[in-house]
Write a protein that holds these residues in place. Structure first.
Motif, PDB file in Angstrom:
ATOM      1  N   TYR A 280       0.810  -1.210   0.000  1.00  0.00           N
ATOM      2  CA  TYR A 280       0.000   0.000   0.000  1.00  0.00           C
ATOM      3  C   TYR A 280       0.853   1.275   0.000  1.00  0.00           C
ATOM      4  O   TYR A 280       0.399   2.324  -0.454  1.00  0.00           O
ATOM      5  CB  TYR A 280      -0.902   0.035   1.242  1.00  0.00           C
ATOM      6  N   TYR A 281       2.056   1.171   0.554  1.00  0.00           N
ATOM      7  CA  TYR A 281       2.879   2.378   0.671  1.00  0.00           C
ATOM      8  C   TYR A 281       4.351   2.012   0.768  1.00  0.00           C
ATOM      9  O   TYR A 281       4.726   1.136   1.545  1.00  0.00           O
ATOM     10  CB  TYR A 281       2.485   3.183   1.922  1.00  0.00           C
ATOM     11  N   GLU A 282       5.192   2.693  -0.015  1.00  0.00           N
ATOM     12  CA  GLU A 282       6.644   2.521   0.042  1.00  0.00           C
ATOM     13  C   GLU A 282       7.313   3.882  -0.152  1.00  0.00           C
ATOM     14  O   GLU A 282       6.885   4.678  -0.985  1.00  0.00           O
ATOM     15  CB  GLU A 282       7.137   1.572  -1.065  1.00  0.00           C
ATOM     16  N   GLY A 283       8.380   4.109   0.613  1.00  0.00           N
ATOM     17  CA  GLY A 283       9.173   5.309   0.402  1.00  0.00           C
ATOM     18  C   GLY A 283       9.955   5.228  -0.899  1.00  0.00           C
ATOM     19  O   GLY A 283      10.216   6.233  -1.555  1.00  0.00           O
ATOM     20  N   PHE A 284      10.315   4.006  -1.285  1.00  0.00           N
ATOM     21  CA  PHE A 284      10.998   3.770  -2.559  1.00  0.00           C
ATOM     22  C   PHE A 284      10.506   2.468  -3.193  1.00  0.00           C
ATOM     23  O   PHE A 284      10.028   2.470  -4.306  1.00  0.00           O
ATOM     24  CB  PHE A 284      12.515   3.727  -2.371  1.00  0.00           C
ATOM     25  N   GLY A 285      10.639   1.361  -2.505  1.00  0.00           N
ATOM     26  CA  GLY A 285      10.218   0.077  -3.063  1.00  0.00           C
ATOM     27  C   GLY A 285      11.348  -0.627  -3.764  1.00  0.00           C
ATOM     28  O   GLY A 285      11.373  -0.739  -4.995  1.00  0.00           O
ATOM     29  N   LEU A 286      12.311  -1.120  -2.983  1.00  0.00           N
ATOM     30  CA  LEU A 286      13.508  -1.732  -3.559  1.00  0.00           C
ATOM     31  C   LEU A 286      13.280  -3.126  -4.155  1.00  0.00           C
ATOM     32  O   LEU A 286      13.854  -3.437  -5.203  1.00  0.00           O
ATOM     33  CB  LEU A 286      14.617  -1.777  -2.500  1.00  0.00           C
ATOM     34  N   PRO A 287      12.469  -3.999  -3.537  1.00  0.00           N
ATOM     35  CA  PRO A 287      12.305  -5.349  -4.110  1.00  0.00           C
ATOM     36  C   PRO A 287      11.859  -5.389  -5.570  1.00  0.00           C
ATOM     37  O   PRO A 287      12.408  -6.182  -6.339  1.00  0.00           O
ATOM     38  CB  PRO A 287      11.284  -6.007  -3.172  1.00  0.00           C
ATOM     39  N   PRO A 288      10.905  -4.567  -6.023  1.00  0.00           N
ATOM     40  CA  PRO A 288      10.579  -4.601  -7.457  1.00  0.00           C
ATOM     41  C   PRO A 288      11.773  -4.255  -8.344  1.00  0.00           C
ATOM     42  O   PRO A 288      11.941  -4.842  -9.417  1.00  0.00           O
ATOM     43  CB  PRO A 288       9.466  -3.555  -7.590  1.00  0.00           C
ATOM     44  N   LEU A 289      12.610  -3.318  -7.889  1.00  0.00           N
ATOM     45  CA  LEU A 289      13.800  -2.966  -8.665  1.00  0.00           C
ATOM     46  C   LEU A 289      14.790  -4.126  -8.687  1.00  0.00           C
ATOM     47  O   LEU A 289      15.385  -4.426  -9.734  1.00  0.00           O
ATOM     48  CB  LEU A 289      14.465  -1.714  -8.079  1.00  0.00           C
ATOM     49  N   GLU A 290      14.960  -4.800  -7.559  1.00  0.00           N
ATOM     50  CA  GLU A 290      15.841  -5.967  -7.512  1.00  0.00           C
ATOM     51  C   GLU A 290      15.364  -7.038  -8.483  1.00  0.00           C
ATOM     52  O   GLU A 290      16.166  -7.660  -9.194  1.00  0.00           O
ATOM     53  CB  GLU A 290      15.891  -6.520  -6.092  1.00  0.00           C
ATOM     54  N   ALA A 291      14.048  -7.256  -8.511  1.00  0.00           N
ATOM     55  CA  ALA A 291      13.480  -8.254  -9.429  1.00  0.00           C
ATOM     56  C   ALA A 291      13.725  -7.869 -10.880  1.00  0.00           C
ATOM     57  O   ALA A 291      14.119  -8.704 -11.705  1.00  0.00           O
ATOM     58  CB  ALA A 291      11.983  -8.405  -9.160  1.00  0.00           C
ATOM     59  N   MET A 292      13.522  -6.593 -11.209  1.00  0.00           N
ATOM     60  CA  MET A 292      13.739  -6.144 -12.588  1.00  0.00           C
ATOM     61  C   MET A 292      15.199  -6.301 -12.992  1.00  0.00           C
ATOM     62  O   MET A 292      15.493  -6.639 -14.144  1.00  0.00           O
ATOM     63  CB  MET A 292      13.299  -4.686 -12.738  1.00  0.00           C
ATOM     64  N   CYS A 293      16.122  -6.066 -12.055  1.00  0.00           N
ATOM     65  CA  CYS A 293      17.551  -6.250 -12.346  1.00  0.00           C
ATOM     66  C   CYS A 293      17.868  -7.700 -12.715  1.00  0.00           C
ATOM     67  O   CYS A 293      18.833  -7.974 -13.431  1.00  0.00           O
ATOM     68  CB  CYS A 293      18.393  -5.849 -11.133  1.00  0.00           C
ATOM     69  N   CYS A 294      17.061  -8.627 -12.210  1.00  0.00           N
ATOM     70  CA  CYS A 294      17.250 -10.046 -12.498  1.00  0.00           C
ATOM     71  C   CYS A 294      16.509 -10.470 -13.762  1.00  0.00           C
ATOM     72  O   CYS A 294      16.559 -11.650 -14.155  1.00  0.00           O
ATOM     73  CB  CYS A 294      16.773 -10.893 -11.318  1.00  0.00           C
ATOM     74  N   GLY A 295      15.790  -9.542 -14.383  1.00  0.00           N
ATOM     75  CA  GLY A 295      15.023  -9.885 -15.572  1.00  0.00           C
ATOM     76  C   GLY A 295      13.737 -10.619 -15.237  1.00  0.00           C
ATOM     77  O   GLY A 295      13.231 -11.392 -16.053  1.00  0.00           O
ATOM     78  N   SER A 304       1.914   5.285  -4.100  1.00  0.00           N
ATOM     79  CA  SER A 304       3.087   5.903  -3.483  1.00  0.00           C
ATOM     80  C   SER A 304       4.250   5.992  -4.478  1.00  0.00           C
ATOM     81  O   SER A 304       4.059   6.373  -5.630  1.00  0.00           O
ATOM     82  CB  SER A 304       3.472   5.185  -2.182  1.00  0.00           C
ATOM     83  N   SER A 305       5.457   5.620  -4.063  1.00  0.00           N
ATOM     84  CA  SER A 305       6.645   5.833  -4.902  1.00  0.00           C
ATOM     85  C   SER A 305       6.858   4.750  -5.952  1.00  0.00           C
ATOM     86  O   SER A 305       7.691   4.906  -6.850  1.00  0.00           O
ATOM     87  CB  SER A 305       7.885   5.875  -4.005  1.00  0.00           C
ATOM     88  N   ILE A 306       6.128   3.644  -5.853  1.00  0.00           N
ATOM     89  CA  ILE A 306       6.438   2.481  -6.687  1.00  0.00           C
ATOM     90  C   ILE A 306       6.346   2.768  -8.193  1.00  0.00           C
ATOM     91  O   ILE A 306       7.244   2.377  -8.954  1.00  0.00           O
ATOM     92  CB  ILE A 306       5.561   1.281  -6.288  1.00  0.00           C
ATOM     93  N   PRO A 307       5.303   3.446  -8.691  1.00  0.00           N
ATOM     94  CA  PRO A 307       5.262   3.746 -10.129  1.00  0.00           C
ATOM     95  C   PRO A 307       6.457   4.587 -10.590  1.00  0.00           C
ATOM     96  O   PRO A 307       6.892   4.473 -11.732  1.00  0.00           O
ATOM     97  CB  PRO A 307       3.954   4.525 -10.287  1.00  0.00           C
ATOM     98  N   GLU A 308       6.973   5.414  -9.691  1.00  0.00           N
ATOM     99  CA  GLU A 308       8.144   6.244  -9.976  1.00  0.00           C
ATOM    100  C   GLU A 308       9.366   5.382 -10.283  1.00  0.00           C
ATOM    101  O   GLU A 308      10.198   5.728 -11.117  1.00  0.00           O
ATOM    102  CB  GLU A 308       8.408   7.065  -8.712  1.00  0.00           C
ATOM    103  N   VAL A 309       9.451   4.243  -9.603  1.00  0.00           N
ATOM    104  CA  VAL A 309      10.582   3.328  -9.777  1.00  0.00           C
ATOM    105  C   VAL A 309      10.365   2.417 -10.982  1.00  0.00           C
ATOM    106  O   VAL A 309      11.230   2.268 -11.839  1.00  0.00           O
ATOM    107  CB  VAL A 309      10.790   2.477  -8.507  1.00  0.00           C
ATOM    108  N   VAL A 310       9.186   1.823 -11.059  1.00  0.00           N
ATOM    109  CA  VAL A 310       8.910   0.785 -12.062  1.00  0.00           C
ATOM    110  C   VAL A 310       8.526   1.374 -13.417  1.00  0.00           C
ATOM    111  O   VAL A 310       8.890   0.830 -14.466  1.00  0.00           O
ATOM    112  CB  VAL A 310       7.798  -0.159 -11.544  1.00  0.00           C
TER     113      VAL A 310
END
Length: 373
Positions: A280-295, A304-310
């Motif tokens: 529901y809420y993340e200041g950044f949301g690192l796990p989705p970025l980690e997953a994307m780095c792995c393809g 919250s911040s997640i669309p900004e990252v993904v």
């Protein structure tokens, strides 16, 4: 500049977002910056890697942390003519009685936004101390534009005092041989089927219960039988989630691994079919970025911040809509071409983040703060 950093969180919060942030910022600041001098206030072991020509390490005691924060740090900063002092852990522990420039990193304002998801002790301290720290700091570093907006919403200050430096994923998060990863996971966790993955905490804010509910309702819509693998330490709501999966008759299909060592996380990301993070809420949301780095294809929240990252590299769902999550799961798991497309988009998007870049942006913030009147 003579820069001092409260580096105690590198050990105190090891394995958390704040611990990772502190370690990586230290590593790349010291590596990239050859012009300035660094003093690190340390607690515990693992300091040898930071013993370089441009650093001094001062050991502190966790048992007597209050003494160091109230008395020792202010005195030592003044004695050593430090120009700028940075406290990465939401500013907590910074004395207001410091004469040099003061910088704090605010990762999020969860205690203000979702107080019901935070422990009472931390909630009381955060709400009591952090507004004063934000107001008194010469500069605030935060990890997303969303967190910047929250800071300005709850503690109105000059927005020019706030510097956004996005986080990154560690270099270990990269594409690996999928079959080898699946073989390791079968041996370690008895994962024998294609699987959906969640990695993170079990606070109600993480909304893992919706993932379990969605998984229970899509069984007949999947072209192939899947497991749901849930990775995280057995605390917060873990026991409730375990019991809930049992009431749905899914104990044989949902695997709770408990805490997973860091070296297993890239293997888990690479071995799964899709990573789901319905927070529901993340200041950044690192796990989705980690997953994307792995393809790895990602389904995550549109809040919250997640669309900004993904951005468009993953499927963004309304975490309050179970139907939205269900449809996205079925769509991704049944469509090989969509998985391939998400993999390519995720790798491209994640390549724009790096800890070296974060450190350079942090150093640029230091310089601006130091030179400001």
């Amino acid at each position: 500049m003579k820069i001092a950093i409260d580096a105690r969180g590198a050990n105190w919060y090891n394995g958390t977002g704040i611990g990772t942030y502190t370690n990586k910022i230290l590593q790349y600041l010291i590596k990239n910056d050859k012009e300035n001098e660094y003093t690190l206030y340390w607690s515990g072991n693992n300091y040898k890697r930071y013993e370089l020509n441009n650093t001094s390490i001062i050991m502190t005691s966790k048992k007597h942390h209050s003494f160091f924060e109230k008395y020792y740090f202010p005195h030592n900063l003044k004695y050593n003519n430090i120009d700028l002092f940075h406290v990465p852990q939401n500013g907590l522990g910074m004395s207001l009685d410091i004469s040099c420039k003061k910088v704090i990193t605010i990762h999020d304002l969860i205690p203000f936004v979702m107080p019901e998801t935070v422990g009472k002790g931390y909630l009381k301290r955060f709400i009591q101390d952090v507004p004063k720290l934000i107001d008194s700091a010469d500069g605030i570093i935060t990890v997303s534009e969303w967190s910047k907006k929250d800071i300005l919403k709850f503690v109105p200050i000059d927005e020019n005092k706030i510097f956004v430096t996005p986080l990154s994923a560690s270099e270990k998060y990269r594409p690996l041989n999928k079959k080898k990863c699946q073989s390791i996971l079968e041996s370690k966790y008895n994962i024998t089927k294609p699987f959906i993955l969640y990695i993170g905490g079990f606070s109600p804010r993480k909304n893992v219960i919706s993932l379990i509910s969605a998984f229970s309702k899509i069984q007949n819509d999947l072209l192939e039988d899947h497991n749901l693998v849930i990775v995280g330490a057995n605390k917060d709501e873990a026991e409730k989630l375990y019991d809930f999966s049992g009431t749905l008759g899914l104990s044989s299909k949902i695997i709770f691994t408990g805490f997973a060592p860091e070296n297993m996380l890239p293997i888990l990301y690479n071995g799964c079919e899709v990573f789901v993070y319905p927070s529901y809420y993340e200041g950044f949301g690192l796990p989705p970025l980690e997953a994307m780095c792995c393809g790895t294809p990602v389904i995550t929240s549109d809040l919250s911040s997640i669309p900004e990252v993904v951005k468009d590299a993953g499927i963004l769902i309304d975490p309050y809509s179970l139907e939205s999550l269900m449809k996205s799961l079925v769509k991704v798991l049944n469509d090989t071409e969509l998985k391939k497309s998400l993999r390519e988009k995720g790798l491209k998007r994640s390549s724009s983040f790096s800890w070296s870049k974060t450190a350079n942006e942090t150093l640029a913030a230091y310089k601006t703060i130091y030179e400001s009147k």
